[in-house]
Design a protein around this motif. Structure first.
Motif, PDB file in Angstrom:
ATOM      1  N   ALA A   1       8.438  10.706 -26.906  1.00 44.07           N
ATOM      2  CA  ALA A   1       9.021  11.066 -28.180  1.00 44.07           C
ATOM      3  C   ALA A   1       8.909   9.807 -29.335  1.00 44.07           C
ATOM      4  O   ALA A   1       9.149  10.172 -30.533  1.00 44.07           O
ATOM      5  N   ASP A   2       8.855   8.677 -28.946  1.00 42.67           N
ATOM      6  CA  ASP A   2       8.755   7.707 -29.851  1.00 42.67           C
ATOM      7  C   ASP A   2       7.428   7.427 -30.193  1.00 42.67           C
ATOM      8  O   ASP A   2       6.448   6.766 -30.264  1.00 42.67           O
TER       9      ASP A   2
ATOM     10  N   GLY B   1       6.673   7.328 -34.068  1.00 38.79           N
ATOM     11  CA  GLY B   1       6.425   6.725 -35.523  1.00 38.79           C
ATOM     12  C   GLY B   1       6.869   7.709 -36.638  1.00 38.79           C
ATOM     13  O   GLY B   1       6.294   7.539 -37.565  1.00 38.79           O
TER      14      GLY B   1
ATOM     15  N   PRO C   1      14.184   8.671 -29.933  1.00 38.78           N
ATOM     16  CA  PRO C   1      12.845   7.853 -29.312  1.00 38.78           C
ATOM     17  C   PRO C   1      13.001   7.474 -27.997  1.00 38.78           C
ATOM     18  O   PRO C   1      11.908   7.134 -27.405  1.00 38.78           O
ATOM     19  N   THR C   2      14.101   7.422 -27.295  1.00 40.61           N
ATOM     20  CA  THR C   2      14.127   6.911 -25.844  1.00 40.61           C
ATOM     21  C   THR C   2      13.733   8.112 -25.142  1.00 40.61           C
ATOM     22  O   THR C   2      13.345   7.884 -23.719  1.00 40.61           O
TER      23      THR C   2
END
Length: 525
Positions: A321-322, A324, A316-317
């Motif tokens: 790409a974050d 959910g 997610p970093t």
């Protein structure tokens, strides 16, 4: 001096050290290769990055800063980049680094454009121009958001002395010698034994603290750990598999004789699942594989908890790409249901079958990589519990690379490339057959739409639109289950107490040897 140039000067302060007569010793599984900056295997990236330098550098905070270019401008339409080059820089053969040398290198790279098609920037360059002795212009066909990051990569956009180019350029003619502007020069190669680098006496950034860097060829991770313990090498640095994880933990506890550290997560260790080959052409099989592997136990037992569990292709970093996504998650009963509902029936031997064909898949890994072998054996056991037979295929690295390119795999090890490749450069390469990602996706009916989404994301000037396109792409790949994420790869370093100044670079493939020094020499001297 511009703010960017001031930052570059500050970053180079660590290099202003007196040279030590003793060498810095390191190890690597193979020789570093001929070190052609514009080609790939057998050239090793950490060595290419030690000899050759980029126009701009990727920094730990994710930004791009000056290097051989001190400043740049970008046109309003995002197509024209104009670079002001650093004055007074020479190649290690004494030739000047100037706009003509930059253009000669770009021309040599683009003469081999199909080989670099995995990198979208190589496709997008329309022309290059010498504007002045120290001013270089790059003109693109279309806007390309990751341009600066891709110019910072260890290859191919780095610079060899034009005098060292072969008659037919760096591709057809190769190079006469590895002559760059970086802090190190390759001075000796002993096949199967070592490669020796010496300080570049004309280096513009200051003198490294060690006069020589000796890279010893040690293919086996256990032997490498022993070499570190006995003092044959000064440090181990790189991906976690450089030495066995138990050896890393043991040495970490032997302070002050050794110092050890683990980087933040840099990439994602995955298995690519071939959607174009039986039986992983069945989405139910791919989903079941994702549900059947107990990654928490794998990470704890095989990786000794050094690498965190991964649930998605990118952490997610990673930018964009974050989004959910919901992890597929470990659920052996759900894996069994998926297979049963798709018509895969257990036989008397415990292996499922459908229409007379057994549910059997090949898992390919590098045979000399003990870590990959151990992970493969755990996955083999987990999948057997739900009726999937796994045949392990351990081969030398070149054979595994060939399988990635031509699709001769059911499951195969891979990794995302970490910063600054992720996500743009990595997803760009999904469109070319030279990587396992293309082969893994090639059986998907929406593969053309996936590739179109990638192209649109790379060209999108608006961050919001770019985020929407990446979300669509990553959601599509996650639902197609063409990857089994395992863990987030990290870098490790272990060094003897005789060495100081060891730290992690911004990327996995660039090792900051020039910042290292013998213990007792102050960083400010």
């Amino acid at each position: 001096m511009s703010k960017l140039a001031s930052l570059a000067a500050a970053a180079l302060t660590a290099l202003a050290l007196p040279a030590s007569g003793r060498p810095l010793t390191y190890s690597w599984p193979t020789n570093v290769g001929p070190l052609n900056p514009h080609l790939y295997a057998p050239n090793q990236m950490f060595a290419q990055a030690s000899v050759y330098e980029p126009l701009v550098t990727y920094r730990p905070d994710g930004s791009v800063g000056p290097w051989l270019a001190t400043a740049w401008t970008v046109s309003d339409d995002g197509r024209i980049y104009e670079f002001s080059l650093r004055p007074g820089v020479t190649f290690s053969d004494g030739a000047p680094f100037d706009a003509a040398a930059v253009k000669a290198n770009f021309d040599a790279i683009l003469a081999n454009r199909p080989r670099h098609a995995w990198l979208d920037l190589a496709r997008q360059i329309a022309r290059t121009e010498v504007v002045g002795p120290l001013t270089f212009r790059l003109v693109l066909k279309e806007p390309h958001e990751p341009t600066l990051k891709e110019l910072s990569l260890p290859r191919p956009f780095r610079f060899v002395s034009p005098a060292a180019m072969g008659e037919g350029g760096t591709t057809a003619g190769g190079i006469r010698a590895p002559v760059g502007t970086g802090p190190w020069r390759l001075v000796e190669t002993r096949l199967g034994v070592s490669d020796t680098f010496a300080v570049n006496p004309t280096y513009w950034g200051g003198t490294p603290a060690f006069e020589r860097l000796v890279v010893k060829v040690i293919p086996d991770p256990n032997t490498r750990a022993i070499a570190l313990q006995t003092g044959e090498v000064d440090l181990v640095y790189g991906a976690a598999g450089q030495i066995p994880s138990e050896a890393f933990l043991r040495l970490r506890d032997q302070a002050p004789a050794f110092s050890a550290a683990v980087s933040a997560p840099l990439a994602t260790r995955v298995l690519a699942l071939n959607s174009a080959r039986f039986p992983t052409d069945d989405r139910a099989v791919r989903l079941a594989i994702n549900r059947a592997v107990d990654k928490d136990t794998l990470v704890r037992t095989v990786l000794d908890g050094i690498e965190p569990r991964a649930d998605f292709l990118f952490a997610p970093t990673v930018p964009y790409a974050d989004i959910g996504l919901t992890p597929h998650g470990f659920d052996r009963a759900a894996a069994e249901r998926l297979l049963a509902e798709a018509g895969w029936v257990r036989g008397s031997d415990g292996v499922r079958a459908k229409a007379g064909r057994p549910l059997s898949v090949e898992l390919a890994f590098v045979g000399t990589n003990a870590q990959q072998k151990a992970i493969a054996e755990v996955i083999q056991a987990d999948l057997a519990r739900v009726g999937i037979a796994v045949r392990l295929v351990g081969e030398e690295e070149s054979a595994i690379l060939a399988r990635q390119k031509d699709g001769r795999f059911g499951l195969i090890f891979g990794e995302t490339w970490g910063p600054p490749y992720d996500p743009a450069s990595f997803v760009s390469a999904m469109r070319t057959p030279s990587h396992a990602d293309y082969q893994a996706q090639s059986g998907l009916p929406d593969k053309p739409a996936i590739d179109a989404t990638i192209a649109a994301a790379l060209a999108a000037p608006d961050p919001g639109e770019r985020r929407r396109l990446y979300a669509h792409l990553l959601s599509t790949l996650h639902e197609a289950a063409v990857y089994l994420p395992i863990s987030h790869a990290v870098a490790i370093e272990v060094h003897r107490s005789t060495i100081a100044g060891v730290g992690f670079g911004a990327t996995l493939n660039e090792i900051p040897f020039a910042a290292m020094r013998p213990a007792g020499i102050g960083a400010g001297r």
